[in-house]
Design a protein around this motif. Structure first.
Motif, short mmCIF file in Angstrom:
data_model
loop_
_atom_site.label_atom_id
_atom_site.label_comp_id
_atom_site.label_asym_id
_atom_site.label_seq_id
_atom_site.Cartn_x
_atom_site.Cartn_y
_atom_site.Cartn_z
N CYS A 1 3.44 1.33 4.88
CA CYS A 1 3.30 -0.06 4.46
C CYS A 1 1.83 -0.30 4.17
N SER A 2 1.49 -0.37 2.91
CA SER A 2 0.09 -0.50 2.49
C SER A 2 -0.21 -1.95 2.16
N VAL A 3 -1.26 -2.49 2.78
CA VAL A 3 -1.68 -3.85 2.46
C VAL A 3 -2.26 -3.85 1.05
N LYS A 4 -1.73 -4.71 0.20
CA LYS A 4 -2.16 -4.76 -1.19
C LYS A 4 -3.66 -5.03 -1.29
N PHE A 5 -4.32 -4.31 -2.17
CA PHE A 5 -5.76 -4.41 -2.44
C PHE A 5 -6.62 -3.83 -1.31
N CYS A 6 -6.01 -3.09 -0.38
CA CYS A 6 -6.80 -2.41 0.65
C CYS A 6 -7.22 -1.05 0.09
N GLU A 7 -8.48 -0.93 -0.32
CA GLU A 7 -8.93 0.30 -0.97
C GLU A 7 -8.84 1.50 -0.04
N ALA A 8 -9.19 1.29 1.25
CA ALA A 8 -9.16 2.41 2.19
C ALA A 8 -7.77 3.02 2.28
N GLU A 9 -6.74 2.19 2.27
CA GLU A 9 -5.36 2.68 2.30
C GLU A 9 -5.00 3.37 0.99
N GLU A 10 -5.39 2.76 -0.12
CA GLU A 10 -5.02 3.31 -1.42
C GLU A 10 -5.64 4.69 -1.65
N PHE A 11 -6.85 4.88 -1.15
CA PHE A 11 -7.50 6.18 -1.31
C PHE A 11 -6.77 7.28 -0.54
N ASP A 12 -6.11 6.91 0.54
CA ASP A 12 -5.42 7.90 1.37
C ASP A 12 -4.08 8.36 0.78
N VAL A 13 -3.46 7.53 -0.04
CA VAL A 13 -2.09 7.79 -0.49
C VAL A 13 -1.94 9.12 -1.23
N PRO A 14 -2.75 9.43 -2.25
CA PRO A 14 -2.52 10.69 -2.98
C PRO A 14 -2.62 11.93 -2.11
N VAL A 15 -3.62 11.96 -1.23
CA VAL A 15 -3.80 13.13 -0.37
C VAL A 15 -2.64 13.24 0.61
N MET A 16 -2.29 12.10 1.23
CA MET A 16 -1.20 12.10 2.20
C MET A 16 0.12 12.51 1.54
N LYS A 17 0.37 12.01 0.34
CA LYS A 17 1.60 12.37 -0.38
C LYS A 17 1.66 13.87 -0.64
N GLN A 18 0.54 14.43 -1.05
CA GLN A 18 0.49 15.87 -1.33
C GLN A 18 0.73 16.68 -0.06
N GLN A 19 0.13 16.26 1.05
CA GLN A 19 0.30 16.97 2.31
C GLN A 19 1.75 16.93 2.79
N LEU A 20 2.40 15.77 2.66
CA LEU A 20 3.78 15.65 3.12
C LEU A 20 4.74 16.39 2.19
N GLU A 21 4.49 16.32 0.89
CA GLU A 21 5.36 17.04 -0.05
C GLU A 21 5.32 18.54 0.21
N ALA A 22 4.15 19.04 0.58
CA ALA A 22 4.01 20.47 0.85
C ALA A 22 4.89 20.91 2.01
N GLN A 23 5.25 19.95 2.88
CA GLN A 23 6.10 20.27 4.02
C GLN A 23 7.51 19.68 3.87
N ASN A 24 7.84 19.29 2.62
CA ASN A 24 9.17 18.79 2.29
C ASN A 24 9.54 17.55 3.12
N ILE A 25 8.57 16.67 3.31
CA ILE A 25 8.79 15.43 4.05
C ILE A 25 8.75 14.27 3.06
N ALA A 26 9.81 13.47 3.04
CA ALA A 26 9.92 12.34 2.11
C ALA A 26 8.97 11.22 2.52
N LEU A 27 8.35 10.58 1.52
CA LEU A 27 7.42 9.48 1.76
C LEU A 27 7.80 8.30 0.89
N LEU A 28 7.90 7.13 1.51
CA LEU A 28 8.11 5.87 0.78
C LEU A 28 6.88 5.00 1.00
#
Length: 398
Positions: free
Chosen positions: A322-349
């Motif tokens: 759950c990302s607070v809209k316009f929170c840059e710190a959270e938005e910067f984390d999303v691409p890296v986190m998504k890549q890390q979870l996808e590498a382990q076949n973990i679904a992310l919403l």
């Protein structure tokens, strides 16, 4: 079950009516300090004989904060300023403002301009957290805050009081860590909204009372047989997951929350304050130990790996951010986190929340689709309609 329901009712009341704790503290003759996120050690406020209450904004938005912040600032900052302007925080004896993001760095001055009589105490938490120089600087900052608190209360903060407070809050941390693990095994008793309330109550209730209730809840849950939850299990992450409608939507779609790496919940309680000779040295070490959150510098980008480990530990099916809209710190984390979870076949919403308290129809639709996707993947035969019917009966029965 009656004991569990009674304890949960008390904790939910504390979560839903935080200012009652302020009124009680005032009636007992104690000063009250508002603590703005994130990660300021409440032990120091408690050791000063004051009652700490965390300030996370929230509530209705009138647009008044628009004269202080542009429209693209996050709802947490916006609603904090709204509550300053409508007088919600006028009864606080002081407010402590850590500066961990750009928005918080100017909240102090905006607050002073809007309320010139307010006692605002800023805390500059070092961005680079793990060097000896950063530690020494944090110790210096805590001494400066202590001096301000002593001026407000008129009494000295003793080492003995600080050690007592550190022990109390470490006990609370242990109780909440145990609760998180037990709640994962008893999703039939601890729905997402109730789980969140247990953590939210800690933001305002007296630490002694909150800890005692959570310890009683832990013991009651530990005495139950483990419940094998038939639906989808997820781990939450983000800054703040306080939307009742979103949490109810998870439940309606047969989704249980079995863990989290959320700043306002488990991330706050993952590490104890160490027992060093100097209690200020001990409290300063807490900021260094924060891991896997967007507001604390993380050169190694551990968040995805920590979430993956928690998913495996709790037998979860996926992660909901759950990302607070316009929170840059959270938005910067999303691409890296998504890549890390996808590498382990973990679904992310990833759900972008414009308001802390209301889930949009789009979010509800995406939660339903996520549940159905995970149900197909795990072969549970999950049916959202059946889950909604059962949830409706649960809410009708209170």
């Amino acid at each position: 079950m009656s004991d569990i329901e009674d304890i949960l009712a008390q904790l939910r009341e504390g979560a839903e009516h935080p200012w009652r704790a302020v009124e009680q503290a005032k009636a007992e003759g104690r000063a009250v300090a508002g603590c703005v996120p994130y990660f300021f050690p409440l032990e120091l406020v408690h050791a000063a004989g004051m009652h700490p209450i965390e300030l996370w904004g929230g509530g209705s938005s009138t647009g008044a904060a628009g004269s202080y912040y542009p429209a693209f600032y996050c709802s947490l900052l916006f609603t904090l300023m709204e509550r300053v302007l409508d007088g919600s925080y006028d009864d606080l004896d002081c407010v402590i403002v850590p500066t961990t993001c750009d928005g918080l760095r100017n909240l102090e001055e905006n607050w002073k301009f809007a309320r010139p009589d307010a006692a605002i105490i800023d805390v500059v938490q070092p961005t680079v957290r793990t060097t000896p120089e950063a530690h020494a600087y944090m110790v210096q900052q805590l001494h400066r805050v202590a001096e301000r608190l002593e001026t407000i209360t008129g009494s000295r903060i003793t080492e003995r009081a600080m050690r007592t407070s550190i022990a109390l809050y470490n006990r609370q941390r242990a109780a909440l860590r145990r609760f998180s693990a037990l709640a994962a095994r008893h999703a039939d008793s601890i729905a997402p909204c109730m789980r969140q309330a247990v953590f939210a109550a800690a933001r305002s209730m007296a630490v002694e009372r909150h800890t005692a209730l959570v310890e009683q809840l832990d013991d009651a849950l530990a005495a139950l047989s483990v419940h094998e939850f038939p639906g989808i299990k997820v781990v939450l992450t983000g800054v703040l997951v306080d939307s009742p409608s979103l949490l109810v939507e998870l439940e309606k779609n047969g989704i249980a929350v079995v863990g989290d790496l959320t700043i306002s919940e488990s991330a706050r309680y993952s590490h104890d304050v160490p027992g060093r000779v100097d209690p200020f040295d001990s409290l300063a070490a807490l900021w260094e130990r924060v891991r896997g959150v967007s507001v604390a510098l993380d050169p190694l980008k551990e968040r995805g790996e920590l979430l993956a480990a928690l998913v495996r530990e709790r037998g979860a099916d996926g992660v909901v951010m759950c990302s607070v809209k316009f929170c840059e710190a959270e938005e910067f984390d999303v691409p890296v986190m998504k890549q890390q979870l996808e590498a382990q076949n973990i679904a992310l919403l990833v759900l972008e929340m414009e308001s802390q308290e209301v889930a949009s129809e789009q979010a509800a639709t995406r939660i339903q689709a996520f549940a159905e996707m995970l149900g197909d993947r795990s072969g549970t035969g999950f049916c959202a309609a059946d889950s909604r019917e059962g949830c409706a009966r649960t809410h009708e029965n209170g």
